[in-house]
Design a protein around this motif. Structure first.
Motif, PDB file in Angstrom:
ATOM      1  N   THR A   1      28.949 -39.472  -1.379  1.00  0.00           N
ATOM      2  CA  THR A   1      28.526 -38.130  -1.009  1.00  0.00           C
ATOM      3  C   THR A   1      28.790 -37.830   0.456  1.00  0.00           C
ATOM      4  N   SER A   2      30.049 -37.739   0.811  1.00  0.00           N
ATOM      5  CA  SER A   2      30.433 -37.424   2.184  1.00  0.00           C
ATOM      6  C   SER A   2      30.304 -35.916   2.421  1.00  0.00           C
ATOM      7  N   VAL A   3      29.506 -35.558   3.434  1.00  0.00           N
ATOM      8  CA  VAL A   3      29.312 -34.132   3.706  1.00  0.00           C
ATOM      9  C   VAL A   3      29.156 -33.902   5.219  1.00  0.00           C
ATOM     10  N   PRO A   4      30.157 -34.295   6.016  1.00  0.00           N
ATOM     11  CA  PRO A   4      30.076 -34.087   7.467  1.00  0.00           C
ATOM     12  C   PRO A   4      30.037 -32.594   7.799  1.00  0.00           C
ATOM     13  N   LYS A   5      29.130 -32.216   8.670  1.00  0.00           N
ATOM     14  CA  LYS A   5      28.948 -30.815   9.072  1.00  0.00           C
ATOM     15  C   LYS A   5      28.614 -29.902   7.881  1.00  0.00           C
ATOM     16  N   GLY A   6      28.177 -30.482   6.783  1.00  0.00           N
ATOM     17  CA  GLY A   6      27.927 -29.669   5.592  1.00  0.00           C
ATOM     18  C   GLY A   6      29.191 -29.316   4.838  1.00  0.00           C
ATOM     19  N   PHE A   7      30.337 -29.925   5.216  1.00  0.00           N
ATOM     20  CA  PHE A   7      31.614 -29.665   4.545  1.00  0.00           C
ATOM     21  C   PHE A   7      31.763 -30.662   3.388  1.00  0.00           C
ATOM     22  N   ASN A   8      31.916 -30.172   2.201  1.00  0.00           N
ATOM     23  CA  ASN A   8      31.909 -31.019   1.012  1.00  0.00           C
ATOM     24  C   ASN A   8      33.190 -31.852   0.903  1.00  0.00           C
ATOM     25  N   LEU A   9      33.024 -33.165   0.983  1.00  0.00           N
ATOM     26  CA  LEU A   9      34.131 -34.103   0.766  1.00  0.00           C
ATOM     27  C   LEU A   9      33.754 -35.132  -0.296  1.00  0.00           C
ATOM     28  N   HIS A  10      32.877 -34.744  -1.209  1.00  0.00           N
ATOM     29  CA  HIS A  10      32.367 -35.684  -2.210  1.00  0.00           C
ATOM     30  C   HIS A  10      33.488 -36.217  -3.104  1.00  0.00           C
ATOM     31  N   ARG A  11      33.318 -37.463  -3.528  1.00  0.00           N
ATOM     32  CA  ARG A  11      34.183 -38.076  -4.538  1.00  0.00           C
ATOM     33  C   ARG A  11      33.315 -38.773  -5.582  1.00  0.00           C
TER      34      ARG A  11
END
Length: 640
Positions: free
Chosen positions: A205-215
């Motif tokens: 659940t990667s979400v740096p700065k609230g930017f969705n990078l989920h895998r």
């Protein structure tokens, strides 16, 4: 006597004494039978039917799902997917209209095990001021529980989780290891090869700065391999939000266990342009040879449609595509802490990513965005519901009720995503030879999958160099397709002759759903100047409509009765089959092609809420839509 035996065998069963007395020798039958059997269904080695599943579902074990009140655990989710009736977290009896064939449970790995302990009020959580605050909000229920849940999510995305709680529910902690074992063993218990496939998986659940990078990650394996490692997290100091950190974990998993794994992203529409980078830098590093090679290796699939918006195309990027405005979410990032600008959109949508992949392949020799298409629910209710008339929402707070439409997905001073914009989507159809982990996983790897927004539309798509109109007359489309060409997800075979590629397309309506409006081919290519281009072709359609001089087909009409949430199949057609050849083919241009099949208009889920609850709908609410299927692409690469 041998002639008598053959006659008996052809008609039925030979008498036992004949079989005993007159078994022919190997020499006697040599040459009698050829590879071509009388039965056209014998000796097939290709997938014969699509297997339907959800590749993205959360249970009460996930941090956010549990905080919102989801009390259903993996066993409940598995039983529901297999067709059993369960009781939802809000007390509704619920069952799928048709069971799924397979599923991946993808609970969030960060703070794994925290949500059930929060619900139980474990002393270790209550000892922390924030933990106590969240618990009191959860116990209060209603609006207070919602505020507590959003505060947890905000602290997660801003990486300000209390240190003691983070340490207690991260890799190395007993609660984390126990929860992973619980997830793995529940999947193993419900895995029934040949009948239902339960995949072990998780969401990174990667979400740096609230930017969705989920895998999401799907394992091909059982517990012997899966339990040799624990899944990765993104919160420092235990993890990293750079996708390369996930790729490193996948590499280590395969090397250590001998197992297999794939990852797939979703909701690029909430990444504010970060999902499909092409510039020199991306979040965490450079778009270079290492990045494109790693992404191409580990991400053969993309979740193109789900509850948080459809991600195939956007009208700003595709102004000539009248169907590009389907269920778009384009307000901002995941928590609307940063609003969307038009320059971000190109890094967010699947069609644009496929075009960018051609450009990066030209530069690096590897296409990092060579993915197959899929759909999923991303439901946080433990219930994999994608049907409009059986939609249980994103989270427990918006399970069926008269007021759920009034609950926005997210709202703050920057704006909101209203509750009526949630999307009852979607599922992935897999062309696999068997309903097993191995066969379905391998189909994902070769990209022989397609997405739908919920309906079980049948879709075949083959590419080759010599399909002809005569091929659509056969009832054995797949035999012809696999023999003369390649299936969706593949590269076209080397060019034969001087002609353009031809494509064999067959779409069949959902047996209990709406008729089909049309089938389109979406083409993207890199022209001689290195510019990315696209075009949408109407290739087959229902009724007696006639394409205009630009190839555009008029709208199919609309039979929806908004007062009764019903429609009739008096327009459209049950089946569309076509051989289509690219009229604009240039053998020097890299290109891809995929199919989009559209249904006639049907009601959105909010109309069913109006019918059942008397819900007042917003004046600007979208009441009907045209559900659809997206095939995985077929790629063309010029000869060197």
């Amino acid at each position: 006597m041998f002639r008598t035996l053959v006659c008996f065998v052809l008609l039925g069963a030979a008498p036992a004494h004949v079989l005993a007395d007159a078994v022919p020798s190997e020499e006697a039958v040599e040459g009698l039978f050829t590879d071509q059997t009388f039965s056209p269904y014998a000796n097939r080695n290709f997938p014969e039917r699509p297997l339907w599943g959800d590749s993205h579902l959360h249970t009460g074990l996930s941090l956010d799902a549990g905080a919102f009140g989801n009390t259903l655990l993996p066993d409940d989710a598995w039983r529901f997917a297999k067709g059993e009736q369960v009781i939802s977290s809000t007390g509704h009896p619920v069952r799928l209209a048709r069971p799924l064939d397979w599923m991946v449970l993808t609970d969030h790995t960060d703070l794994m095990g925290f949500a059930p302990d929060l619900q139980a009020g474990k002393p270790g959580i209550l000892a922390d001021p924030k933990g106590l605050e969240w618990y009191e909000g959860y116990i209060a229920g209603g609006e207070e529980a919602g505020k507590a849940a959003f505060d947890i999510i905000t602290n997660f995305s801003q990486m300000t989780l209390p240190e003691i709680l983070l340490k207690s529910y991260s890799p190395g902690a007993d609660a984390f290891a126990f929860t992973w074992e619980q997830i793995v063993m529940a999947a193993e218990e419900h895995n029934d090869p040949g009948t239902f496939t339960a995949f072990i998986g998780f969401e990174w659940t990667s979400v740096p700065k609230g930017f969705n990078l989920h895998r999401n990650v799907m394992l091909r394996d059982g517990p012997i391999r899966a339990l040799q490692m624990v899944p990765p997290v993104t919160q420092p100091p235990f993890g990293d939000t750079d996708p390369k950190a996930l790729y490193s974990w996948l590499e280590e998993y395969q090397e250590k266990t001998g197992g297999r794994a794939v990852a797939f992203a979703h909701n690029g529409n909430l990444s504010n342009g970060w999902m499909f980078p092409t510039e020199d830098t991306y979040h965490g590093g450079k778009v270079d040879e290492d990045y494109v090679a790693a992404r191409a290796k580990w991400e053969p699939h993309y979740e193109v449609t789900q509850i948080k918006g459809d991600g195939e195309a956007h009208p700003f990027l595709s102004p000539d595509d009248e169907f590009a405005d389907y269920e778009n979410w384009d307000v901002g990032n995941l928590d609307i802490t940063e609003l969307k600008t038009e320059d971000m959109l190109a890094g967010e949508y699947a069609r644009e990513a496929l075009k960018r992949g051609l450009m990066l392949e030209e530069k690096f020799g590897v296409n990092p965005y060579k993915f197959g298409m899929g759909g999923a629910t991303d439901s946080h209710t433990s219930l994999a519901t994608a049907e409009e008339d059986n939609f249980f929402g994103k989270s427990v707070s918006v399970e069926p009720s008269a007021s759920r439409i009034k609950h926005p997905f997210i709202a703050n001073e920057n704006g909101e995503i209203p509750g009526d914009l949630l999307v009852a989507s979607g599922y992935t159809a897999v062309w696999a030879t068997d309903n097993t982990r191995a066969a379905i996983f391998d189909a994902f790897k070769r990209r022989e999958t397609y997405a739908t927004t919920g309906p079980r539309i049948g879709l075949r798509f083959f590419g080759g160099w010599d399909f002809s109109d005569a091929d659509v007359e056969t009832r054995f489309i797949a035999d012809v397709g696999y023999t003369k060409g390649v299936p969706m997800g593949s590269d076209l075979r080397p060019r034969e002759g001087d002609g353009a590629p031809s494509f064999l397309i067959a779409a069949l309506r959902d047996p209990v759903g709406a008729n089909l409006d049309r089938v389109q081919v979406v083409k993207g290519w890199l022209d001689s100047d290195g510019a990315m281009q696209e075009k949408v072709y109407d290739v087959a359609w229902s009724d007696d409509r006639v394409a205009d001089q630009n190839g555009k087909v008029p709208a199919v009409g609309n039979t929806v009765d908004v007062e009764t949430a019903s429609w009739t199949n008096t327009i459209g057609t049950a089946e569309l089959v076509k051989v289509w050849s690219d009229p604009d083919f240039d053998p020097n241009d890299r290109a891809f092609y995929y199919v989009r099949a559209l249904e006639i208009p049907t009601p959105r889920w909010i109309l069913y809420d109006k019918l059942r609850f008397g819900t007042d709908l917003p004046e600007d609410a979208v009441l009907t839509h045209q559900e659809r299927a997206y095939s995985s692409p077929i790629w063309y690469t010029p000869a060197e």
